[in-house]
Design a protein around this motif. Structure first.
Motif, PDB file in Angstrom:
ATOM      1  N   ALA A 116     -10.109   2.417   5.876  1.00  0.00           N
ATOM      2  CA  ALA A 116      -8.645   2.248   5.738  1.00  0.00           C
ATOM      3  C   ALA A 116      -8.141   2.865   4.438  1.00  0.00           C
ATOM      4  CB  ALA A 116      -8.271   0.773   5.829  1.00  0.00           C
ATOM      5  N   LEU A 117      -8.528   4.117   4.181  1.00  0.00           N
ATOM      6  CA  LEU A 117      -8.093   4.814   2.971  1.00  0.00           C
ATOM      7  C   LEU A 117      -6.853   5.676   3.191  1.00  0.00           C
ATOM      8  CD1 LEU A 117     -11.575   5.984   1.627  1.00  0.00           C
ATOM      9  CD2 LEU A 117     -10.268   3.966   0.946  1.00  0.00           C
ATOM     10  N   ASP A 118      -6.423   5.777   4.420  1.00  0.00           N
ATOM     11  CA  ASP A 118      -5.282   6.658   4.701  1.00  0.00           C
ATOM     12  C   ASP A 118      -3.982   6.122   4.100  1.00  0.00           C
ATOM     13  OD1 ASP A 118      -7.012   8.269   6.110  1.00  0.00           O
ATOM     14  OD2 ASP A 118      -6.587   7.286   8.039  1.00  0.00           O
ATOM     15  N   ALA A 119      -3.867   4.814   3.983  1.00  0.00           N
ATOM     16  CA  ALA A 119      -2.624   4.234   3.476  1.00  0.00           C
ATOM     17  C   ALA A 119      -2.544   4.235   1.953  1.00  0.00           C
ATOM     18  CB  ALA A 119      -2.477   2.802   3.988  1.00  0.00           C
ATOM     19  N   LEU A 120      -3.600   4.644   1.265  1.00  0.00           N
ATOM     20  CA  LEU A 120      -3.605   4.617  -0.187  1.00  0.00           C
ATOM     21  C   LEU A 120      -3.012   5.898  -0.754  1.00  0.00           C
ATOM     22  CD1 LEU A 120      -7.155   3.124  -0.899  1.00  0.00           C
ATOM     23  CD2 LEU A 120      -4.959   1.931  -0.819  1.00  0.00           C
ATOM     24  N   SER A 121      -2.338   5.738  -1.892  1.00  0.00           N
ATOM     25  CA  SER A 121      -1.778   6.890  -2.594  1.00  0.00           C
ATOM     26  C   SER A 121      -2.839   7.505  -3.512  1.00  0.00           C
ATOM     27  CB  SER A 121      -0.547   6.471  -3.396  1.00  0.00           C
ATOM     28  OG  SER A 121      -0.916   5.533  -4.395  1.00  0.00           O
ATOM     29  N   LEU A 122      -2.448   8.616  -4.150  1.00  0.00           N
ATOM     30  CA  LEU A 122      -3.379   9.282  -5.050  1.00  0.00           C
ATOM     31  C   LEU A 122      -3.754   8.383  -6.232  1.00  0.00           C
ATOM     32  CD1 LEU A 122      -4.933  11.804  -5.890  1.00  0.00           C
ATOM     33  CD2 LEU A 122      -2.841  12.637  -7.004  1.00  0.00           C
ATOM     34  N   ARG A 123      -2.786   7.690  -6.790  1.00  0.00           N
ATOM     35  CA  ARG A 123      -3.063   6.806  -7.924  1.00  0.00           C
ATOM     36  C   ARG A 123      -3.984   5.664  -7.507  1.00  0.00           C
ATOM     37  NH1 ARG A 123       2.138   4.697 -10.853  1.00  0.00           N
ATOM     38  NH2 ARG A 123       2.285   6.952 -11.170  1.00  0.00           N
ATOM     39  N   GLU A 124      -3.726   5.081  -6.348  1.00  0.00           N
ATOM     40  CA  GLU A 124      -4.594   4.000  -5.869  1.00  0.00           C
ATOM     41  C   GLU A 124      -6.003   4.488  -5.592  1.00  0.00           C
ATOM     42  OE1 GLU A 124      -1.109   1.294  -3.683  1.00  0.00           O
ATOM     43  OE2 GLU A 124      -2.442   2.607  -2.502  1.00  0.00           O
ATOM     44  N   LEU A 125      -6.113   5.693  -5.073  1.00  0.00           N
ATOM     45  CA  LEU A 125      -7.448   6.252  -4.845  1.00  0.00           C
ATOM     46  C   LEU A 125      -8.174   6.499  -6.166  1.00  0.00           C
ATOM     47  CD1 LEU A 125      -6.703   8.773  -1.943  1.00  0.00           C
ATOM     48  CD2 LEU A 125      -7.992   6.632  -1.792  1.00  0.00           C
ATOM     49  N   GLN A 126      -7.450   6.958  -7.172  1.00  0.00           N
ATOM     50  CA  GLN A 126      -8.075   7.162  -8.483  1.00  0.00           C
ATOM     51  C   GLN A 126      -8.537   5.836  -9.088  1.00  0.00           C
ATOM     52  OE1 GLN A 126      -5.124   9.257 -10.733  1.00  0.00           O
ATOM     53  NE2 GLN A 126      -5.581  11.261  -9.814  1.00  0.00           N
ATOM     54  N   ASN A 127      -7.698   4.808  -8.975  1.00  0.00           N
ATOM     55  CA  ASN A 127      -8.106   3.496  -9.487  1.00  0.00           C
ATOM     56  C   ASN A 127      -9.322   2.952  -8.728  1.00  0.00           C
ATOM     57  OD1 ASN A 127      -5.983   3.496 -11.345  1.00  0.00           O
ATOM     58  ND2 ASN A 127      -4.581   2.538  -9.892  1.00  0.00           N
ATOM     59  N   LEU A 128      -9.316   3.149  -7.417  1.00  0.00           N
ATOM     60  CA  LEU A 128     -10.455   2.701  -6.614  1.00  0.00           C
ATOM     61  C   LEU A 128     -11.720   3.460  -6.998  1.00  0.00           C
ATOM     62  CD1 LEU A 128     -11.513   0.996  -4.249  1.00  0.00           C
ATOM     63  CD2 LEU A 128     -10.810   2.852  -2.708  1.00  0.00           C
ATOM     64  N   GLU A 129     -11.588   4.753  -7.216  1.00  0.00           N
ATOM     65  CA  GLU A 129     -12.743   5.553  -7.626  1.00  0.00           C
ATOM     66  C   GLU A 129     -13.282   5.102  -8.984  1.00  0.00           C
ATOM     67  OE1 GLU A 129     -13.921  10.288  -8.248  1.00  0.00           O
ATOM     68  OE2 GLU A 129     -11.831   9.664  -7.967  1.00  0.00           O
ATOM     69  N   GLN A 130     -12.372   4.793  -9.907  1.00  0.00           N
ATOM     70  CA  GLN A 130     -12.802   4.331 -11.229  1.00  0.00           C
ATOM     71  C   GLN A 130     -13.530   2.997 -11.135  1.00  0.00           C
ATOM     72  OE1 GLN A 130      -9.574   3.930 -13.976  1.00  0.00           O
ATOM     73  NE2 GLN A 130     -10.887   3.407 -15.723  1.00  0.00           N
ATOM     74  N   GLN A 131     -13.011   2.088 -10.319  1.00  0.00           N
ATOM     75  CA  GLN A 131     -13.677   0.797 -10.156  1.00  0.00           C
ATOM     76  C   GLN A 131     -15.052   0.957  -9.515  1.00  0.00           C
ATOM     77  OE1 GLN A 131     -11.001  -1.687  -7.942  1.00  0.00           O
ATOM     78  NE2 GLN A 131      -9.454  -1.750  -9.566  1.00  0.00           N
ATOM     79  N   ILE A 132     -15.147   1.829  -8.523  1.00  0.00           N
ATOM     80  CA  ILE A 132     -16.445   2.041  -7.873  1.00  0.00           C
ATOM     81  C   ILE A 132     -17.434   2.693  -8.831  1.00  0.00           C
ATOM     82  CG2 ILE A 132     -17.611   3.317  -6.037  1.00  0.00           C
ATOM     83  CD1 ILE A 132     -15.127   2.877  -4.307  1.00  0.00           C
ATOM     84  N   ASP A 133     -16.959   3.649  -9.640  1.00  0.00           N
ATOM     85  CA  ASP A 133     -17.846   4.286 -10.624  1.00  0.00           C
ATOM     86  C   ASP A 133     -18.356   3.276 -11.650  1.00  0.00           C
ATOM     87  OD1 ASP A 133     -17.621   6.744  -9.425  1.00  0.00           O
ATOM     88  OD2 ASP A 133     -15.954   7.421 -10.710  1.00  0.00           O
ATOM     89  N   THR A 134     -17.449   2.407 -12.101  1.00  0.00           N
ATOM     90  CA  THR A 134     -17.879   1.381 -13.052  1.00  0.00           C
ATOM     91  C   THR A 134     -18.916   0.449 -12.433  1.00  0.00           C
ATOM     92  OG1 THR A 134     -15.684   1.455 -14.087  1.00  0.00           O
ATOM     93  CG2 THR A 134     -17.082  -0.447 -14.579  1.00  0.00           C
TER      94      THR A 134
END
Length: 249
Positions: A116-134
């Protein structure tokens, strides 16, 4: 000269204000990360720039979890002691909030799983990526720590087994040496006993006889006479003197 005290007022120069914001934001994020690691504290930091850009930092638990804890804490402090009926009414009001919170958590879990990543914006995807990387960094560091501990334990066991193997090898060699010495000693004892038991007595020296028959008989008679003379007791020594006087007369 030492650094002067900075006056806490709005920076009028736009470029200087942007540079100061970048530096202070990096320092603030660094301090938040340090206090979370050193003190094992849950830290949530939210910063919005003048243009509306979001900068945030959260510890192992996500930002939503920390904000939920904050809301519960503030709500518990603001609420006075209520009666049973009022508490039941409040729980009825809290039920929709809790359900909405559960839906948000389930949606975050699906996002972490890559769904369910289609509804996310670019900023939300970046925040999600940062959290997953951490999270991945922490997981990998923990995994490496456990792997190193297991390797060190296996190395200790290997050294202990090698020492034990060396001791056993020394004992085996010592036992083999003692067994060989015992076998050699028994063989030597058996050989000495067999040689002494089967040894024949030395033959008597040969008797040399003269060549002539007459001389042989004469020599034999002389030998017998000598033997009889030697065996005959001395009368003078056996009979007392008072008995010899009538015999001599």
């Amino acid at each position: 000269m030492g650094r002067g005290r900075v006056q806490l007022k709005r920076i009028e120069n736009k470029i200087s204000r942007q540079v100061t914001f970048s530096k202070r934001r990096a320092g603030l994020l660094k301090k938040a990360r340090e206090i979370s690691v050193l003190c094992d504290a849950d830290v949530a930091l939210i910063v919005f720039s003048t243009k509306g850009k979001l900068f945030e930092f959260a510890t192992d638990s996500s930002m939503d979890t920390i904000l939920e804890r904050y809301e519960r804490h503030v709500y518990a402090q603001d609420q006075p002691l209520l009666t049973d009926s009022e508490a039941q009414g409040n729980w009825c009001l809290e039920y929709p909030k809790l359900m909405s919170r559960i839906e948000v958590l389930q949606r975050n879990i699906s996002h972490y799983m890559g769904d369910a990543l289609d509804a996310l914006s670019l900023r939300e995807l970046q925040n999600l990526e940062q959290q997953i990387d951490t999270g991945l960094k922490r997981i990998r560091s923990r995994k490496n720590h456990l792997i190193n501990e297991s390797i060190s334990d296996l190395q200790k066991k290997e050294r202990a087994l090698q020492d034990q193997n060396t001791m056993l090898a020394k004992k085996v060699k010592q036992n083999e040496k003692e067994l060989n010495e015992r076998v050699q000693l028994e063989q030597q004892n058996q050989l000495g006993y067999s040689s002494s038991s089967f040894m024949l007595p030395s033959p008597p020296p040969p008797i040399t006889l003269p060549l002539t028959m007459g001389s042989s008989f004469q020599a034999l008679r002389d030998a017998m006479d000598d033997a009889s003379v030697q065996k005959r007791p001395n009368i003078n020594t056996l009979i007392p003197p008072w008995m010899l006087r009538p015999l001599n007369k």
